[in-house]
Design a protein around this motif. Structure first.
Motif, PDB file in Angstrom:
ATOM      1  N   ARG A  46       0.836  -1.207   0.000  1.00 49.04           N
ATOM      2  CA  ARG A  46       0.000   0.000   0.000  1.00 49.04           C
ATOM      3  C   ARG A  46       0.870   1.256   0.000  1.00 49.04           C
ATOM      4  O   ARG A  46       2.054   1.207   0.311  1.00 49.04           O
ATOM      5  N   ASP A  47       0.259   2.393  -0.325  1.00 51.96           N
ATOM      6  CA  ASP A  47       0.996   3.665  -0.338  1.00 51.96           C
ATOM      7  C   ASP A  47       1.593   3.982   1.028  1.00 51.96           C
ATOM      8  O   ASP A  47       2.708   4.484   1.126  1.00 51.96           O
ATOM      9  N   ILE A  48       0.825   3.712   2.097  1.00 54.60           N
ATOM     10  CA  ILE A  48       1.320   3.945   3.460  1.00 54.60           C
ATOM     11  C   ILE A  48       1.186   2.631   4.237  1.00 54.60           C
ATOM     12  O   ILE A  48       0.186   2.393   4.919  1.00 54.60           O
ATOM     13  N   PRO A  49       2.165   1.729   4.107  1.00 56.00           N
ATOM     14  CA  PRO A  49       2.089   0.451   4.820  1.00 56.00           C
ATOM     15  C   PRO A  49       1.990   0.678   6.324  1.00 56.00           C
ATOM     16  O   PRO A  49       2.615   1.582   6.870  1.00 56.00           O
ATOM     17  N   GLY A  50       1.168  -0.106   6.989  1.00 51.96           N
ATOM     18  CA  GLY A  50       1.048  -0.024   8.438  1.00 51.96           C
ATOM     19  C   GLY A  50       0.025   0.979   8.936  1.00 51.96           C
ATOM     20  O   GLY A  50      -0.290   0.992  10.121  1.00 51.96           O
ATOM     21  N   LYS A  51      -0.515   1.837   8.069  1.00 57.12           N
ATOM     22  CA  LYS A  51      -1.530   2.806   8.478  1.00 57.12           C
ATOM     23  C   LYS A  51      -2.860   2.081   8.682  1.00 57.12           C
ATOM     24  O   LYS A  51      -3.241   1.221   7.895  1.00 57.12           O
ATOM     25  N   VAL A  52      -3.581   2.419   9.754  1.00 60.45           N
ATOM     26  CA  VAL A  52      -4.883   1.794  10.006  1.00 60.45           C
ATOM     27  C   VAL A  52      -5.785   2.045   8.803  1.00 60.45           C
ATOM     28  O   VAL A  52      -5.929   3.187   8.352  1.00 60.45           O
ATOM     29  N   SER A  53      -6.366   0.961   8.279  1.00 55.19           N
ATOM     30  CA  SER A  53      -7.211   1.120   7.095  1.00 55.19           C
ATOM     31  C   SER A  53      -8.673   0.773   7.351  1.00 55.19           C
ATOM     32  O   SER A  53      -9.546   1.345   6.712  1.00 55.19           O
ATOM     33  N   GLN A  54      -8.951  -0.175   8.227  1.00 58.56           N
ATOM     34  CA  GLN A  54     -10.327  -0.496   8.587  1.00 58.56           C
ATOM     35  C   GLN A  54     -10.449  -0.598  10.097  1.00 58.56           C
ATOM     36  O   GLN A  54      -9.546  -1.096  10.766  1.00 58.56           O
ATOM     37  N   THR A  55     -11.586  -0.152  10.608  1.00 62.72           N
ATOM     38  CA  THR A  55     -11.880  -0.250  12.031  1.00 62.72           C
ATOM     39  C   THR A  55     -13.334  -0.657  12.192  1.00 62.72           C
ATOM     40  O   THR A  55     -14.215  -0.058  11.599  1.00 62.72           O
ATOM     41  N   LEU A  56     -13.566  -1.705  12.985  1.00 59.81           N
ATOM     42  CA  LEU A  56     -14.919  -2.143  13.326  1.00 59.81           C
ATOM     43  C   LEU A  56     -15.029  -2.243  14.834  1.00 59.81           C
ATOM     44  O   LEU A  56     -14.130  -2.764  15.489  1.00 59.81           O
ATOM     45  N   ARG A  57     -16.139  -1.773  15.376  1.00 62.28           N
ATOM     46  CA  ARG A  57     -16.458  -2.003  16.779  1.00 62.28           C
ATOM     47  C   ARG A  57     -17.622  -2.975  16.817  1.00 62.28           C
ATOM     48  O   ARG A  57     -18.673  -2.720  16.226  1.00 62.28           O
ATOM     49  N   LEU A  58     -17.407  -4.088  17.507  1.00 67.78           N
ATOM     50  CA  LEU A  58     -18.405  -5.143  17.568  1.00 67.78           C
ATOM     51  C   LEU A  58     -19.070  -5.165  18.931  1.00 67.78           C
ATOM     52  O   LEU A  58     -18.390  -5.220  19.964  1.00 67.78           O
ATOM     53  N   SER A  59     -20.406  -5.149  18.930  1.00 67.56           N
ATOM     54  CA  SER A  59     -21.165  -5.208  20.177  1.00 67.56           C
ATOM     55  C   SER A  59     -21.121  -6.634  20.731  1.00 67.56           C
ATOM     56  O   SER A  59     -20.716  -7.590  20.048  1.00 67.56           O
ATOM     57  N   LYS A  60     -21.562  -6.786  21.954  1.00 75.88           N
ATOM     58  CA  LYS A  60     -21.638  -8.108  22.588  1.00 75.88           C
ATOM     59  C   LYS A  60     -22.480  -9.053  21.741  1.00 75.88           C
ATOM     60  O   LYS A  60     -22.124 -10.211  21.525  1.00 75.88           O
ATOM     61  N   GLU A  61     -23.600  -8.558  21.224  1.00 73.63           N
ATOM     62  CA  GLU A  61     -24.484  -9.394  20.408  1.00 73.63           C
ATOM     63  C   GLU A  61     -23.798  -9.831  19.110  1.00 73.63           C
ATOM     64  O   GLU A  61     -23.927 -10.978  18.689  1.00 73.63           O
TER      65      GLU A  61
END
Length: 74
Positions: A46-61
């Motif tokens: 990638r253009d910027i290796p190591g940069k955060v690209s995806q973020t998900l927050r998962l609920s208990k359910e």
């Protein structure tokens, strides 16, 4: 960033090949609720290796649903 509370099965028309990358998790709070947050980073090509690209927050359910899906299908 997205909060996922439920997963629904989807039918993908194509099965694209994915590259491998590093992922990480943390416990996060928001509005008095706890979530497991999963981050992935850009792969080496990638253009910027190591940069955060995806973020998900998962609920208990959502976590419980994923655990059940894993038991049934993997």
């Amino acid at each position: 960033m997205a909060i996922v509370r439920r997963f629904e099965q989807i039918d993908l028309k194509a099965n694209a090949r994915h590259t491998e990358t590093q992922g990480g998790w943390s416990i996060q709070g928001q509005d008095g609720e706890k979530f497991i947050q999963i981050n992935t980073v850009g792969s080496a090509d990638r253009d910027i290796p190591g940069k955060v690209s995806q973020t998900l927050r998962l609920s208990k359910e959502a976590i419980e649903q994923l655990a059940e899906l894993a038991k049934r299908h993997l």
